[in-house]
Design a protein around this motif. Sequence first.
Motif, PDB file in Angstrom:
ATOM      1  N   PRO A 121       0.802  -1.229   0.000  1.00 37.55           N
ATOM      2  CA  PRO A 121       0.000   0.000   0.000  1.00 37.55           C
ATOM      3  C   PRO A 121       0.832   1.276   0.000  1.00 37.55           C
ATOM      4  O   PRO A 121       0.357   2.324  -0.429  1.00 37.55           O
ATOM      5  CB  PRO A 121      -0.825  -0.120   1.299  1.00 37.55           C
ATOM      6  N   MET A 122       2.085   1.197   0.488  1.00 38.21           N
ATOM      7  CA  MET A 122       2.952   2.365   0.535  1.00 38.21           C
ATOM      8  C   MET A 122       3.747   2.555  -0.749  1.00 38.21           C
ATOM      9  O   MET A 122       4.508   3.518  -0.871  1.00 38.21           O
ATOM     10  CB  MET A 122       3.918   2.250   1.725  1.00 38.21           C
ATOM     11  N   ALA A 123       3.578   1.650  -1.705  1.00 38.68           N
ATOM     12  CA  ALA A 123       4.381   1.708  -2.931  1.00 38.68           C
ATOM     13  C   ALA A 123       3.744   2.563  -4.022  1.00 38.68           C
ATOM     14  O   ALA A 123       4.354   2.769  -5.073  1.00 38.68           O
ATOM     15  CB  ALA A 123       4.612   0.296  -3.469  1.00 38.68           C
ATOM     16  N   ALA A 124       2.549   3.078  -3.770  1.00 44.63           N
ATOM     17  CA  ALA A 124       1.869   3.869  -4.797  1.00 44.63           C
ATOM     18  C   ALA A 124       2.707   5.063  -5.217  1.00 44.63           C
ATOM     19  O   ALA A 124       3.239   5.793  -4.382  1.00 44.63           O
ATOM     20  CB  ALA A 124       0.511   4.342  -4.271  1.00 44.63           C
ATOM     21  N   ASP A 125       2.876   5.234  -6.505  1.00 39.50           N
ATOM     22  CA  ASP A 125       3.593   6.351  -7.125  1.00 39.50           C
ATOM     23  C   ASP A 125       5.104   6.274  -6.934  1.00 39.50           C
ATOM     24  O   ASP A 125       5.815   7.212  -7.299  1.00 39.50           O
ATOM     25  CB  ASP A 125       3.072   7.697  -6.613  1.00 39.50           C
ATOM     26  N   ARG A 126       5.588   5.187  -6.362  1.00 42.01           N
ATOM     27  CA  ARG A 126       7.037   5.013  -6.226  1.00 42.01           C
ATOM     28  C   ARG A 126       7.609   4.390  -7.499  1.00 42.01           C
ATOM     29  O   ARG A 126       6.875   3.931  -8.378  1.00 42.01           O
ATOM     30  CB  ARG A 126       7.346   4.128  -5.004  1.00 42.01           C
ATOM     31  N   ILE A 127       8.950   4.362  -7.588  1.00 38.89           N
ATOM     32  CA  ILE A 127       9.625   3.823  -8.769  1.00 38.89           C
ATOM     33  C   ILE A 127      10.083   2.404  -8.479  1.00 38.89           C
ATOM     34  O   ILE A 127      10.867   2.172  -7.546  1.00 38.89           O
ATOM     35  CB  ILE A 127      10.824   4.705  -9.170  1.00 38.89           C
ATOM     36  N   LEU A 128       9.612   1.461  -9.256  1.00 40.27           N
ATOM     37  CA  LEU A 128       9.913   0.046  -9.057  1.00 40.27           C
ATOM     38  C   LEU A 128      11.394  -0.240  -9.287  1.00 40.27           C
ATOM     39  O   LEU A 128      11.995   0.290 -10.218  1.00 40.27           O
ATOM     40  CB  LEU A 128       9.060  -0.787 -10.017  1.00 40.27           C
ATOM     41  N   GLN A 129      11.957  -1.133  -8.448  1.00 38.96           N
ATOM     42  CA  GLN A 129      13.360  -1.504  -8.602  1.00 38.96           C
ATOM     43  C   GLN A 129      13.553  -3.016  -8.607  1.00 38.96           C
ATOM     44  O   GLN A 129      14.584  -3.511  -8.163  1.00 38.96           O
ATOM     45  CB  GLN A 129      14.197  -0.863  -7.488  1.00 38.96           C
ATOM     46  N   PRO A 189      12.159  -2.753 -13.731  1.00 38.04           N
ATOM     47  CA  PRO A 189      12.634  -1.610 -12.941  1.00 38.04           C
ATOM     48  C   PRO A 189      12.539  -0.308 -13.729  1.00 38.04           C
ATOM     49  O   PRO A 189      12.726  -0.275 -14.950  1.00 38.04           O
ATOM     50  CB  PRO A 189      14.093  -1.971 -12.645  1.00 38.04           C
ATOM     51  N   GLY A 190      12.237   0.767 -12.994  1.00 38.14           N
ATOM     52  CA  GLY A 190      12.100   2.072 -13.621  1.00 38.14           C
ATOM     53  C   GLY A 190      10.673   2.467 -13.884  1.00 38.14           C
ATOM     54  O   GLY A 190      10.407   3.597 -14.305  1.00 38.14           O
ATOM     55  N   ARG A 191       9.725   1.584 -13.588  1.00 34.52           N
ATOM     56  CA  ARG A 191       8.308   1.850 -13.814  1.00 34.52           C
ATOM     57  C   ARG A 191       7.715   2.570 -12.601  1.00 34.52           C
ATOM     58  O   ARG A 191       7.897   2.158 -11.469  1.00 34.52           O
ATOM     59  CB  ARG A 191       7.578   0.531 -14.047  1.00 34.52           C
ATOM     60  N   ARG A 192       6.996   3.672 -12.861  1.00 35.71           N
ATOM     61  CA  ARG A 192       6.259   4.315 -11.768  1.00 35.71           C
ATOM     62  C   ARG A 192       5.033   3.467 -11.449  1.00 35.71           C
ATOM     63  O   ARG A 192       4.293   3.054 -12.349  1.00 35.71           O
ATOM     64  CB  ARG A 192       5.854   5.742 -12.151  1.00 35.71           C
ATOM     65  N   LEU A 193       4.813   3.221 -10.163  1.00 36.26           N
ATOM     66  CA  LEU A 193       3.771   2.300  -9.746  1.00 36.26           C
ATOM     67  C   LEU A 193       2.425   3.014  -9.638  1.00 36.26           C
ATOM     68  O   LEU A 193       2.073   3.565  -8.593  1.00 36.26           O
ATOM     69  CB  LEU A 193       4.163   1.634  -8.433  1.00 36.26           C
ATOM     70  N   ASP A 194       1.694   2.989 -10.730  1.00 33.84           N
ATOM     71  CA  ASP A 194       0.339   3.536 -10.750  1.00 33.84           C
ATOM     72  C   ASP A 194      -0.654   2.447 -10.373  1.00 33.84           C
ATOM     73  O   ASP A 194      -0.272   1.337  -9.975  1.00 33.84           O
ATOM     74  CB  ASP A 194       0.030   4.133 -12.124  1.00 33.84           C
ATOM     75  N   GLY A 195      -1.938   2.728 -10.497  1.00 37.59           N
ATOM     76  CA  GLY A 195      -2.953   1.775 -10.099  1.00 37.59           C
ATOM     77  C   GLY A 195      -2.849   0.428 -10.798  1.00 37.59           C
ATOM     78  O   GLY A 195      -2.847  -0.619 -10.135  1.00 37.59           O
ATOM     79  N   PRO A 196      -2.774   0.380 -12.140  1.00 39.31           N
ATOM     80  CA  PRO A 196      -2.644  -0.916 -12.804  1.00 39.31           C
ATOM     81  C   PRO A 196      -1.408  -1.703 -12.376  1.00 39.31           C
ATOM     82  O   PRO A 196      -1.461  -2.929 -12.230  1.00 39.31           O
ATOM     83  CB  PRO A 196      -2.585  -0.528 -14.290  1.00 39.31           C
ATOM     84  N   LEU A 209      13.939   6.210 -12.877  1.00 37.03           N
ATOM     85  CA  LEU A 209      12.731   6.257 -13.702  1.00 37.03           C
ATOM     86  C   LEU A 209      13.102   6.116 -15.170  1.00 37.03           C
ATOM     87  O   LEU A 209      14.009   6.785 -15.662  1.00 37.03           O
ATOM     88  CB  LEU A 209      11.994   7.585 -13.484  1.00 37.03           C
ATOM     89  N   SER A 210      12.420   5.234 -15.850  1.00 40.52           N
ATOM     90  CA  SER A 210      12.640   5.095 -17.291  1.00 40.52           C
ATOM     91  C   SER A 210      12.338   6.424 -17.957  1.00 40.52           C
ATOM     92  O   SER A 210      11.280   7.009 -17.735  1.00 40.52           O
ATOM     93  CB  SER A 210      11.730   4.005 -17.860  1.00 40.52           C
ATOM     94  N   ARG A 211      13.249   6.915 -18.748  1.00 39.01           N
ATOM     95  CA  ARG A 211      13.097   8.238 -19.332  1.00 39.01           C
ATOM     96  C   ARG A 211      12.000   8.234 -20.388  1.00 39.01           C
ATOM     97  O   ARG A 211      12.016   7.431 -21.318  1.00 39.01           O
ATOM     98  CB  ARG A 211      14.415   8.706 -19.953  1.00 39.01           C
ATOM     99  N   PRO A 212      11.014   9.120 -20.256  1.00 38.89           N
ATOM    100  CA  PRO A 212       9.946   9.174 -21.254  1.00 38.89           C
ATOM    101  C   PRO A 212      10.435   9.806 -22.550  1.00 38.89           C
ATOM    102  O   PRO A 212      11.473  10.468 -22.583  1.00 38.89           O
ATOM    103  CB  PRO A 212       8.897  10.063 -20.573  1.00 38.89           C
TER     104      PRO A 212
END
Length: 398
Positions: free
Chosen positions: A29-37, A147-154, A319-322
């Motif tokens: 639950p605390m990982a929302a909007d964080r950057i996956l590693q 890794p590098g993905r922002r953790l959104d709802g999906p 963060l993966s560069r957009p």
Amino acid sequence: MSDLLSVIRAMELVLDYAGSFGTETVDLPMAADRILQQTIHAERAQPPYDRVMMDGIAYRYGSAQTLVSHGIQRAGAPGQVLPDGSVCLEVMTGAVLPEGADTVVPVERLVREGRLIRFEEGYEPCKGQFIHRRGSDCAAGTELLTPGRRLDGPALAVLAGNGHAQVSVSRIPSIGIVATGDELVDVGAPVCDWEIRRSNEFALTGALLSRGFNCIERSVVPDDLAETIVALREQLSRHDVLILSGGVSMGAFDHVPKALSKIGVERVFHKVAQRPGKPLWFGVGPEGQRVFGLPGNPVSATTCGVRYVMPMLLAGQGLSRPEPYTVMLDADAERIPTLTRFLPVKLHHDATGQARATPCPMPTSGDFSFLASTDGFVELSRGDGVLPRGTAVLFHGW
């Protein structure tokens, strides 16, 4: 101005020092909007069984159009076996498809008379309909998140659906924002005619919070070299990143570069061929702290924060560069022969869906009262003349 760094080169240097802020493990639950590693693979096939997609009945295609109900297959219960003959099992959405059944008929297509269930007049089902086949979403072991993905709802749903109660994410850096200047007073304090309220730090705080950086300390130091040295040394000891506002130009009371040198911060560059924000300063502390000296004028500070500080922080989190976000100018825009121009704009979409930017030039970099009516700024390459309406330009949102 030929000795000034270009915007592109300045950004390259900043990113060269982005490094990494490390990782930590947090509850889901605390990982929302964080950057996956970490890399996430499918725990098992999805769906893990042939799944019923509609409330109704499951039956053997072609057996009959009037069937005898043999019971109920609920969602969350082990799969049953459909007996031979003109029978069916009533099924719920999400339930396991009973063994022996190969077709589902939705309840709204059925007529019930006690245990007898028949199709409505004229209805002809298709064999295999309304069945979500095992593994049709993904096979076991499929790579789902990297890794590098922002953790959104999906993304959080994927983590939950594959048993990750905890997740490895980028550590949020500790950030110190230091405003400099004798003329600055607190937001709620009385203000004299020769003073101004502190605003830059709140613009920067807003930009940071909107990007997930919430470990922030704000402070202010006067235009005094000794006090600046003491304050910056203390701040440097507590934070991964320092963002200074003001004190980096050529005035007699612009003490920031000298103070930073005194406490062991190595200058990487000072001054960039851009407007606003030419006096931008960047350096690295003795323990790898990243230090930005932003100009004190509000438009300059806000623009440089978005153009340089935010990309460095996001790169440091992995963060993966957009892809660059480009928009079309909705009016001609004057260029500056020797400087990259950062021009505030309002965005809208035309009838074709193309994003268009309406220029909203500020009279000076100290005029920020109407900056909040804009959406960000575009980047105009240096050169003579104007960029005509319809030119594609890089956009940076506040």
